[in-house]
Structures are given as structure tokens and as C-alpha cells.
Design an enzyme around this catalytic site. Structure first.
Site, PDB file in Angstrom:
ATOM      1  N   CYS A 154      41.669  30.809  45.786  1.00 35.87           N
ATOM      2  CA  CYS A 154      43.198  30.751  45.168  1.00 35.87           C
ATOM      3  C   CYS A 154      44.031  29.679  46.019  1.00 35.87           C
ATOM      4  O   CYS A 154      44.959  29.174  45.448  1.00 35.87           O
ATOM      5  CB  CYS A 154      43.630  32.084  45.535  1.00 35.87           C
ATOM      6  SG  CYS A 154      43.470  32.648  47.041  1.00 35.87           S
TER       7      CYS A 154
HETATM    8  P1  NAD Z   1      40.601  38.439  37.603  1.00 35.52           P
HETATM    9  O1  NAD Z   1      41.856  38.768  37.238  1.00 35.52           O
HETATM   10  O2  NAD Z   1      39.682  38.147  36.179  1.00 35.52           O
HETATM   11  O3  NAD Z   1      39.745  39.890  37.749  1.00 35.52           O
HETATM   12  C1  NAD Z   1      40.007  40.225  38.959  1.00 35.52           C
HETATM   13  C2  NAD Z   1      39.669  41.975  39.130  1.00 35.52           C
HETATM   14  O4  NAD Z   1      40.413  42.726  38.143  1.00 35.52           O
HETATM   15  C3  NAD Z   1      38.213  42.103  38.634  1.00 35.52           C
HETATM   16  O5  NAD Z   1      37.656  43.366  39.499  1.00 35.52           O
HETATM   17  C4  NAD Z   1      38.239  42.648  37.090  1.00 35.52           C
HETATM   18  O6  NAD Z   1      37.141  43.290  36.607  1.00 35.52           O
HETATM   19  C5  NAD Z   1      39.577  43.223  37.239  1.00 35.52           C
HETATM   20  N1  NAD Z   1      40.396  43.365  35.809  1.00 35.52           N
HETATM   21  C6  NAD Z   1      40.112  42.478  35.024  1.00 35.52           C
HETATM   22  N2  NAD Z   1      40.915  43.009  33.965  1.00 35.52           N
HETATM   23  C7  NAD Z   1      41.806  44.121  34.344  1.00 35.52           C
HETATM   24  C8  NAD Z   1      42.710  44.938  33.903  1.00 35.52           C
HETATM   25  N3  NAD Z   1      43.200  44.729  32.715  1.00 35.52           N
HETATM   26  N4  NAD Z   1      43.360  45.882  34.634  1.00 35.52           N
HETATM   27  C9  NAD Z   1      42.809  46.101  35.851  1.00 35.52           C
HETATM   28  N5  NAD Z   1      41.685  45.398  36.308  1.00 35.52           N
HETATM   29  C10 NAD Z   1      41.278  44.217  35.731  1.00 35.52           C
HETATM   30  O7  NAD Z   1      40.165  37.439  38.326  1.00 35.52           O
HETATM   31  P2  NAD Z   1      38.673  36.863  39.008  1.00 35.52           P
HETATM   32  O8  NAD Z   1      38.514  35.798  37.845  1.00 35.52           O
HETATM   33  O9  NAD Z   1      37.902  38.052  39.584  1.00 35.52           O
HETATM   34  O10 NAD Z   1      39.333  35.863  40.232  1.00 35.52           O
HETATM   35  C11 NAD Z   1      39.673  34.677  40.165  1.00 35.52           C
HETATM   36  C12 NAD Z   1      41.287  34.734  40.143  1.00 35.52           C
HETATM   37  O11 NAD Z   1      41.657  35.436  41.522  1.00 35.52           O
HETATM   38  C13 NAD Z   1      41.913  33.427  40.363  1.00 35.52           C
HETATM   39  O12 NAD Z   1      43.205  33.412  39.573  1.00 35.52           O
HETATM   40  C14 NAD Z   1      42.270  33.150  41.875  1.00 35.52           C
HETATM   41  O13 NAD Z   1      43.292  32.469  41.987  1.00 35.52           O
HETATM   42  C15 NAD Z   1      42.842  34.602  42.060  1.00 35.52           C
HETATM   43  N6  NAD Z   1      42.578  35.126  43.476  1.00 35.52           N
HETATM   44  C16 NAD Z   1      43.810  34.987  44.418  1.00 35.52           C
HETATM   45  C17 NAD Z   1      43.876  35.284  45.544  1.00 35.52           C
HETATM   46  C18 NAD Z   1      44.888  35.357  46.513  1.00 35.52           C
HETATM   47  O14 NAD Z   1      44.680  36.139  47.565  1.00 35.52           O
HETATM   48  N7  NAD Z   1      46.089  35.124  46.050  1.00 35.52           N
HETATM   49  C19 NAD Z   1      42.564  35.395  46.343  1.00 35.52           C
HETATM   50  C20 NAD Z   1      41.278  35.256  45.627  1.00 35.52           C
HETATM   51  C21 NAD Z   1      41.283  34.916  44.119  1.00 35.52           C
END
Ligand code: NAD
Length: 488
Positions: free
Chosen positions: A286
Site C-alpha cells: 500500500c
Molecule cells: P480487498 O479490499 O479486496 O480485500 C481485503 C479483505 O477484505 C479480504 O479479506 C477480502 O476477502 C475482504 N472483503 C472483500 N469484500 C468485502 C466486503 N464487502 N466486506 C468485508 N470484507 C470484504 O484488498 P486486497 O486485494 O486483499 O489488498 C490490496 C489492497 O489493500 C490495496 O488497495 C492496498 O493498498 C491495501 N492495503 C492497505 C494497507 C494499509 O495499511 N493502508 C496495507 C496493505 C494493503
């Protein structure tokens, strides 16, 4: 020799149970045609209810254990994790794809995080105030917030869960955790460690399954707090579900992090930091550097330094010695990145440098340095892969304005030898973390971490023990007056 597929189960109320939902698997992104890394049945909504009931049933006894005893559980978990460090690192590389060096680093940081929160149990946790009544003590106390829903992404499949689960447990809360579907084996490995370390039945429940299971978890009326790391759209859908009913919420979302490079910067070290920040972990951080803003006449020399380094990157299976960048996590992620890259080129970006990728079925994406203009879609939207765009501006004011011209506000970095310029950027760049002469990625586990604008949600920032205590507890003020003496 092929490594056997691991069969995973759910952890509900202290029992490992088969899921009652549909069949899922995780794959090795460097060898997607090979045997699956893990297979499991997803948790059903009924199992979510069972996990919530188990958490509620465990809450009182876990609270009564006291902080120091819970801290000891975390310390035992740290020791167990250290014992298993190499196996965990190899599993992480197989399931997530990152280089073995990165996986080892993540396991080490997770061990440290467990030790850190274990030690935080010994810190002062309240204040006393004078009372107008001589027989009275006024003090603040912290009480558990209640059942905590933890929802995590796949890019740091151990470190991010530990950041959240360790302090949630330390402060006496039961946890229900829904990890990312791409890295379920890592989630089971962490849960095994915590359970073996002494987290009692029901205090930690693990539900493996897709996003809608996470949506049901955050919407559950018994969920008192939600800590989520992931993408902006999902984070905002969680915000809309959680805020109206008043549960506590912590969101760490995406970023579009800029590196501002001034003409007085030491360009070779700036280029090292930018390539590490932009391409490290195959750009799946991120905090990754997405835009480079070159000020004044340093553009050509900087691009030369960056291009040399990007072209020298070694892309390959994370488990191979010498690999700098592994594959991206999934075919879906690869397709999204390559589509966004093609769109950038169609919109006028020029490719300045790439590195070769293996000629095998892995989810490979060539690290790519683009020359662009601010109007490109790729300069506004987060593309979660190894793509960095270089932009050119005439002066520092324009650089700060451009760096801030995004809906995000996670991290930023500035490269300069001039202290006043550095100070100005630290003050004016709209980002929760600002680095001077250092990569936009990386953070200390004991310092507050979090973004601004769409990158976060206004809650206590993550990682530092004070912020964690603030988020995972509710505060109370107690007025404790002595009872009158018998004969008074
Ligand atoms: P994502 O949002 O697709 O999924 C994250 C989690 O949410 C997963 O466990 C997923 O199954 C769950 N999820 C999906 N839909 C949901 C819903 N409607 N309600 C509740 N939970 C739900 O993200 P990803 O692809 O796993 O990760 C990448 C993203 O994470 C990128 O945008 C990255 O920038 C961000 N990220 C942010 C940080 C930070 O600290 N700011 C750190 C790491 C990653």
C-alpha cells in the site's frame, strides 16, 4: 518432489471444523498449474453465528485473565513463531509469491510485533486525578471494547494480522478473523500458533471465506469493533455498514504515494530508494512509490539512474536464490495490472524501462518505469503492482501540489540535501507518513502508522501500543471513595 496440498479448517470456539460452504483453494503464484497449496471448504453464515456466539461466551474469562497473563500468551506465541520461522517463510513464499528474503523479513517483524505487544502489557494504562473529596481516588481505566472483527489482505499475510490480533487480544477482546482468500494457509498457521500459545477456546475464531463473509461479519450486531486493511471500495462499503450503528472502526486502505526528487538530491541513493519503494514485493505494498515527481533539471539524470536499476531487477520464483521480485499474487491481479499498464500507454505514457520475466506459467508482471503526465488514469488510481510513473515539474511548489493531487494520503517521500525543503515537504505533503531521503515503504512497528484522506479512516492509527490501546478498549473514569469508617 511436490509439496503436498494442505487441508485447512475453520477455528470456531476452540475446535478445528470443516467449513460448511463451498470448496476453495490457494495456489502457488509462481506455479499455478502445480498442486494447490491449500484446499478448504469456506465457512457458512451459520458458522459465522457459531463463531460470534463462541466469542461472546469467551469474553468474560479472557477479560478476567488480566493484562499480564494475556501478555505472556503473546510472548509464548512469539517464541513459537520464531521456532517455526523458516517453515512459515517458505509457506508464505509458496502461497503469496514474495521472495524468500521478504518472507523471512515479514516473519521476523511479526515475531517482534508479538514481543512488542506482550511487553506493552507492563506499561502504565491509566491516570489518576486529584479528587475534591479526601477519601476518593479518581482514575481512568481501560475495558475491552467487545468482539473485534479483523479483516485482512493477502499482501502481508502474517504481519498485518499480527498488528491487529495481538493488541486486540492483549486488551481482553475476543476476535473473529476473516483473512484474505488468497492466503488462507498462512492464516491457519498463525491461528495454530496463537492457540498453542494459550489463547483460550472462543477467544480467537478464524473464518475462511470470500468477501461476503467479511461483509456479514462487520454487519453483525455483536461486532463491537472492526479493524480492516484492504482496498478503498471495500473499506468504504464497510464504513457505510459500521458507522451508522456506532461500532468502532479502523480502516487502512490504498495509497498513491509520491516521491519528490529535488535537483540537489543524491540521485543514486534516491534511485535506490525509489526502485525499492516502487518495485519491492512486486509493487504489492500500500505504501509503494507510484509516482516520481522530478523537479527542475534532475529529470534526465534521475530517469537514467532509475532505468538502470529497473532493468537489473531479477524476477522469478520467490523461492529461487537471487530472485528480487516474485510473481504477483493471482491471475486476476496480473490481468488488472497489465490492463492498467496498457491503458496508460494508450493514454500517452511511454515505457522508460522494464525487466525480463520468466517464460513459465507463473503470474509474472514485468516491473515497468513509465514517463507520464498527471492526467493519466494510472496517476490517479491505485494499480497494485510494479509500475511507477515519472512526472516532471518546474519547481518545489508545483511538486507539492502535484504530489497532493490525489484522493489518497498514505505515504510520501522527498529527496533533497536541503533541510528547509525537507521540512516544508514534511509539513505540506498530505500523507500520514512522510519519509525524507528514504523509501515511501517501510515503517517502525512501534511508531503510529496510518494515512489521511481516502487512505484511512479517522480512528487511532495502527501499530503503536498507545494507539492500539485506544482503539481496542473503551475508556472509563472511576471515582472510588472509601466507605465511612464503622464508628464515624
Ligand atoms: P480487498 O479490499 O479486496 O480485500 C481485503 C479483505 O477484505 C479480504 O479479506 C477480502 O476477502 C475482504 N472483503 C472483500 N469484500 C468485502 C466486503 N464487502 N466486506 C468485508 N470484507 C470484504 O484488498 P486486497 O486485494 O486483499 O489488498 C490490496 C489492497 O489493500 C490495496 O488497495 C492496498 O493498498 C491495501 N492495503 C492497505 C494497507 C494499509 O495499511 N493502508 C496495507 C496493505 C494493503
Amino acid at each position: 518432489m511436490t509439496t503436498p496440498t494442505i487441508r485447512l479448517r475453520q477455528m470456531i470456539g476452540g475446535t478445528w471444523a470443516d467449513g460448511a460452504g463451498t470448496a476453495e483453494r490457494s495456489e502457488n503464484p509462481a506455479d499455478p498449474d502445480g498442486a494447490p497449496v491449500a484446499e478448504y471448504l469456506t465457512a457458512s453464515e451459520e458458522q459465522l453465528e457459531q463463531a460470534m456466539a463462541a466469542a461472546a461466551a469467551a469474553a468474560r474469562a479472557w477479560d478476567r485473565r488480566g493484562l499480564l497473563s494475556r501478555g505472556q500468551v503473546l510472548r509464548r506465541a512469539a517464541l513459537l513463531m520464531e521456532d517455526r520461522a523458516e517453515d512459515l517463510a517458505m509457506l508464505m513464499t509458496r502461497e503469496q509469491g514474495k521472495s524468500l528474503a521478504d518472507s523471512r523479513g515479514e516473519v521476523g517483524a511479526s515475531v517482534e510485533t508479538l514481543h512488542y505487544h506482550a511487553a506493552a502489557a507492563r506499561r502504565p494504562n491509566g491516570a489518576t486525578y486529584p479528587s475534591s473529596h479526601p477519601d476518593e481516588v479518581v482514575r481512568t481505566i481501560r475495558r475491552p471494547v467487545g468482539t473485534v472483527a479483523v479483516i485482512t489482505p493477502w499482501n502481508f499475510p502474517l504481519q498485518i494480522p499480527v498488528w491487529k490480533i495481538a493488541p486486540a487480544l492483549l486488551w481482553g477482546n475476543p476476535v473473529v478473523w476473516k483473512p484474505a482468500s488468497d492466503t488462507p494457509a498462512m492464516a491457519v498457521a498463525l491461528t495454530e500458533i496463537l492457540v498453542e500459545a494459550g489463547v483460550p477456546d472462543g477467544a480467537l475464531n478464524l473464518l475462511l471465506g470470500p468477501g461476503h463473509l467479511g461483509a456479514a461479519l462487520v454487519a453483525h450486531p455483536d461486532t463491537a469493533a472492526v479493524t480492516f486493511t484492504g482496498s478503498v471500495p471495500v473499506g468504504h462499503s464497510i464504513r457505510d455498514a459500521v458507522v451508522p450503528r456506532g461500532a468502532k472502526l479502523q480502516l487502512e486502505l490504498g495509497g498513491h504515494n509520491a516521491a519528490v526528487v529535488l535537483p540537489d538530491a543524491h540521485l543514486p541513493s534516491a534511485a535506490d530508494a525509489i526502485v525499492a519503494g516502487g518495485m519491492g514485493s512486486t509493487g504489492q505494498k500500500c505504501t509503494a512509490t507510484r509516482r516520481v515527481i522530478a523537479v527542475g533539471d534532475c529529470y534526465d539524470a534521475l530517469v537514467g539512474e532509475l532505468a538502470d536499476r529497473v532493468e537489473a531487477l531479477v524476477v522469478g520464483p520467490g523461492a529461487d536464490e537471487g530472485t528480487a521480485l516474485g510473481p504477483v499474487v493471482s491471475a486476476k491481479a496480473r490481468d488488472e495490472i497489465t490492463t492498467a499498464l496498457q491503458q496508460a500507454i494508450d493514454e500517452g505514457a511511454a515505457v522508460l524501462a522494464t525487466a525480463p520475466v520468466p517464460d513459465t506459467p507463473g503470474h509474472w508482471v514485468a516491473p515497468t518505469l513509465l514517463a507520464g503526465i498527471p492526467e493519466l488514469t494510472i496517476c490517479r488510481e491505485e494499480v497494485f503492482g510494479p509500475v511507477t510513473t515519472v512526472l516532471r515539474v518546474s519547481d518545489l511548489d508545483a511538486a507539492v501540489e502535484l504530489a497532493n493531487a490525489t484522493d489518497f494520503g498514505l505515504t510520501a517521500s522527498v529527496f533533497t540535501r536541503d533541510q528547509r525543503t525537507a521540512r516544508r515537504c514534511v509539513d505540506d505533503l498530505v500523507a500520514g507518513l512522510v519519509k525524507v531521503n528514504a523509501p515511501s515503504t517501510g515503517s517502525e512497528l512501534h511508531a503510529p502508522f496510518g494515512g489521511l484522506r481516502d487512505s484511512s479512516f479517522p480512528a487511532p492509527r495502527e501499530q503503536a501500543s498507545d494507539s492500539a490501546a485506544e482503539f481496542f478498549t473503551v475508556g472509563k473514569t472511576a471515582y472510588e471513595r472509601l466507605a465511612p469508617e464503622e464508628d464515624s
